[in-house]
Write a protein that holds these residues in place. Structure first.
Motif, PDB file in Angstrom:
ATOM      1  N   TRP A   1      -9.055   7.730  10.069  1.00 38.37           N
ATOM      2  CA  TRP A   1      -7.685   8.317   9.910  1.00 38.37           C
ATOM      3  C   TRP A   1      -7.086   7.604   9.686  1.00 38.37           C
ATOM      4  N   SER A   2      -6.587   6.649   8.650  1.00 38.80           N
ATOM      5  CA  SER A   2      -6.148   6.124   7.970  1.00 38.80           C
ATOM      6  C   SER A   2      -5.657   7.242   6.361  1.00 38.80           C
ATOM      7  N   LYS A   3      -7.514   7.938   6.262  1.00 36.14           N
ATOM      8  CA  LYS A   3      -7.442   8.097   5.192  1.00 36.14           C
ATOM      9  C   LYS A   3      -6.528   9.678   5.093  1.00 36.14           C
TER      10      LYS A   3
ATOM     11  N   HIS B   1       4.931  12.453   4.401  1.00 34.21           N
ATOM     12  CA  HIS B   1       4.518  13.223   4.671  1.00 34.21           C
ATOM     13  C   HIS B   1       3.089  13.726   5.790  1.00 34.21           C
ATOM     14  N   ARG B   2       1.965  13.449   5.402  1.00 31.78           N
ATOM     15  CA  ARG B   2       0.585  13.074   6.176  1.00 31.78           C
ATOM     16  C   ARG B   2       0.829  12.030   6.871  1.00 31.78           C
ATOM     17  N   GLY B   3       1.222  11.305   6.746  1.00 31.47           N
ATOM     18  CA  GLY B   3       1.148  10.005   7.829  1.00 31.47           C
ATOM     19  C   GLY B   3      -0.144   9.452   7.369  1.00 31.47           C
ATOM     20  N   VAL B   4       0.266   8.883   6.350  1.00 35.30           N
ATOM     21  CA  VAL B   4      -1.354   8.035   6.111  1.00 35.30           C
ATOM     22  C   VAL B   4      -1.398   7.221   5.034  1.00 35.30           C
ATOM     23  N   HIS B   5      -2.201   6.569   4.706  1.00 35.20           N
ATOM     24  CA  HIS B   5      -2.127   5.476   3.050  1.00 35.20           C
ATOM     25  C   HIS B   5      -2.478   6.511   2.098  1.00 35.20           C
TER      26      HIS B   5
ATOM     27  N   VAL C   1       0.807  -1.196  -0.106  1.00 38.58           N
ATOM     28  CA  VAL C   1       0.307  -0.511   0.057  1.00 38.58           C
ATOM     29  C   VAL C   1       1.232   1.309   0.370  1.00 38.58           C
ATOM     30  N   PRO C   2       1.220   2.357  -0.729  1.00 36.10           N
ATOM     31  CA  PRO C   2       1.428   3.535  -1.296  1.00 36.10           C
ATOM     32  C   PRO C   2       1.275   4.108   0.268  1.00 36.10           C
ATOM     33  N   TYR C   3       2.645   5.033   0.845  1.00 36.87           N
ATOM     34  CA  TYR C   3       2.271   5.474   2.023  1.00 36.87           C
ATOM     35  C   TYR C   3       2.847   7.039   1.468  1.00 36.87           C
ATOM     36  N   ASP C   4       2.337   8.370   2.405  1.00 36.26           N
ATOM     37  CA  ASP C   4       1.906   9.225   2.322  1.00 36.26           C
ATOM     38  C   ASP C   4       2.773  10.064   3.616  1.00 36.26           C
TER      39      ASP C   4
END
Length: 438
Positions: free
Chosen positions: A348-350, A322-326, A317-320
């Motif tokens: 929250w993971s969005k 900077h934002r700390g989310v998927h 699953v790609p991860y962001d």
């Protein structure tokens, strides 16, 4: 429902917290032919509501009755005891389901990135919350409360939960669903002074008036605001049409005029940024910087950082970062701004760890709408959910159903009734499985 079995949309929701349930509800109420399998790594559902809501906030936990109604809807199946990423991969789910929705929350605590943060006595607030709420992953943690002073770094609601639990007596907590193990430790606490410290001013603090109001009811702890770095003008709201802020500042103003009458005290500090955690073999003091650049050292034996959370990355699953989310675009998981077919995210993971439990309803509805809008473009499945679950039975000790959870729930309530409390949680997975006769 309308349509035929051939048109059936099969969805896997990963995570059984509020966002997972609200997304499930929106899908099952959509009018389309939908089935939802909800995957949860633990044998028990509810996520943040069970393991994040403070034990002395029972009204917030009443939302679980709504989750139980969702679980009773046709087309729902609970798949507990399966850790997605370990017991089953994302790719396996994508081969068996038309859509996979990640509702995995924000389980990782952010760090302060200062020296000494790893010293014994320095902890994440999230770990402490999970411990006193009986999360199996945190049940064996140790917190040394044999000190006079504790510091909580952060001005959010979780920081206030931690401070309030430290400030309460065992008698004030005895009839809540706090675990017996945590209650025994807290009963022996020598903490007498708690500092709740943040870098912003009173108007910018993220905690709510409701959370602050709870400090008026502490039986053995007075609450203060240290006026260093502050002026009385900072308790005046800039907007008269903001009742939440007005109440919060009025409470803080009242606390700034408090006198000492009780054995414990909780002190709110503003305008201080943590610079270093110091000690020889364990935490002894924390250095804070004032806005002027001056440094203030505060001696303590225990500290909790509460400066935000982030989603745990998951293989496939790609991860962001900077934002700390998927990584996602409006709920559709994306890599380099290119949407990955059939993979979604909610809660929250969005969007990151913000909002109330109820905020997840609108978020879940939006993700469900994205799933339904993409039905026409779904790819053929190479496996069925039932075939996948049959294979998974050989990988785990037991796949837990929602009726199985009902058995665990009833056992916890019986244990609690004997102690005069709502429930006494099982804090290990083997005990949970044993309770349902596994």
């Amino acid at each position: 429902m309308t349509g035929s079995a051939a048109d059936e949309l099969r969805v896997a929701v990963v995570g059984s917290g509020p966002s997972g349930f609200y997304t499930t509800e929106a899908l099952l109420r959509s009018g389309a032919v939908v089935t939802v399998d909800m995957f949860e790594r633990l044998p028990v559902p509810y996520g943040l509501v069970r393991f994040g809501v403070a034990p002395d906030h029972p009204k917030l936990k009443q939302v679980t009755t709504a989750f139980d109604r969702i679980a009773a809807m046709p087309g729902f199946r609970f798949v507990g005891g399966i850790a997605v990423g370990d017991d089953v991969t994302i790719d396996e789910l994508r081969e068996a389901y038309d859509a996979v929705v990640l509702a995995t929350g924000a389980e990782l605590s952010r760090t302060l990135d200062i020296s000494g943060e790893a010293l014994p006595g320095s902890h994440s607030a999230g770990d402490f919350v999970a411990w006193y709420n009986g999360h199996p992953q945190f049940a064996d943690l140790r917190f040394d409360l044999d000190h006079e002073t504790a510091i909580v770094i952060g001005h959010g609601n979780v920081a206030l939960d931690v401070a309030r639990i430290l400030a309460k007596t065992a008698d004030e907590l005895r009839q809540t669903d706090i675990t017996r193990r945590a209650l025994d430790v807290l009963a022996e606490s020598r903490i007498r002074e708690i500092h709740v410290i943040g870098r912003s001013g009173p108007a910018q603090a993220k905690f709510t008036a409701k959370e602050l109001r709870d400090f008026l009811e502490l039986g053995a702890c007075d609450t203060f605001v240290d006026m260093r770095n502050l002026t009385s003008d900072e308790f005046e709201p800039q907007r008269v049409d903001d009742p939440e802020l007005t109440e919060k500042l009025a409470l803080l103003r009242a606390f700034s005029q408090q006198t000492t009458t009780k054995p414990r005290r909780c002190v709110f500090r503003f305008g201080l940024s943590p610079a270093a955690i110091r000690g020889r073999s364990r935490l002894e003091m924390i250095s804070f910087k004032h806005g002027s650049g001056a440094v203030e050292d505060i001696a303590c034996g225990l500290a909790f950082r509460s400066v935000g959370r982030k989603t745990a990355p998951m293989a496939g699953v790609p991860y962001d970062l900077h934002r700390g989310v998927h990584a996602n675009i409006d709920g559709r998981v994306a890599a380099d701004r290119s949407v990955i077919e059939g993979l979604y995210v909610c809660g929250w993971s969005k969007r990151g760890p913000n909002g109330t439990i109820g905020t997840n309803r609108g978020c879940g509805v939006a993700t469900a709408e994205a799933v339904l809008a993409d039905i026409a473009h779904r790819r053929p499945r190479s496996e069925t959910p039932d075939a996948l679950l049959a294979r998974l039975t050989g990988r785990v000790a037991r796949i837990v159903s929602y009726p199985d959870w009902g058995t665990i729930d009833a056992a916890e309530k019986r244990r609690g009734a004997a102690l005069g409390k709502p429930r006494e949680k099982f804090v290990t997975i083997p005990d949970m499985l044993a309770a349902m006769g596994a």
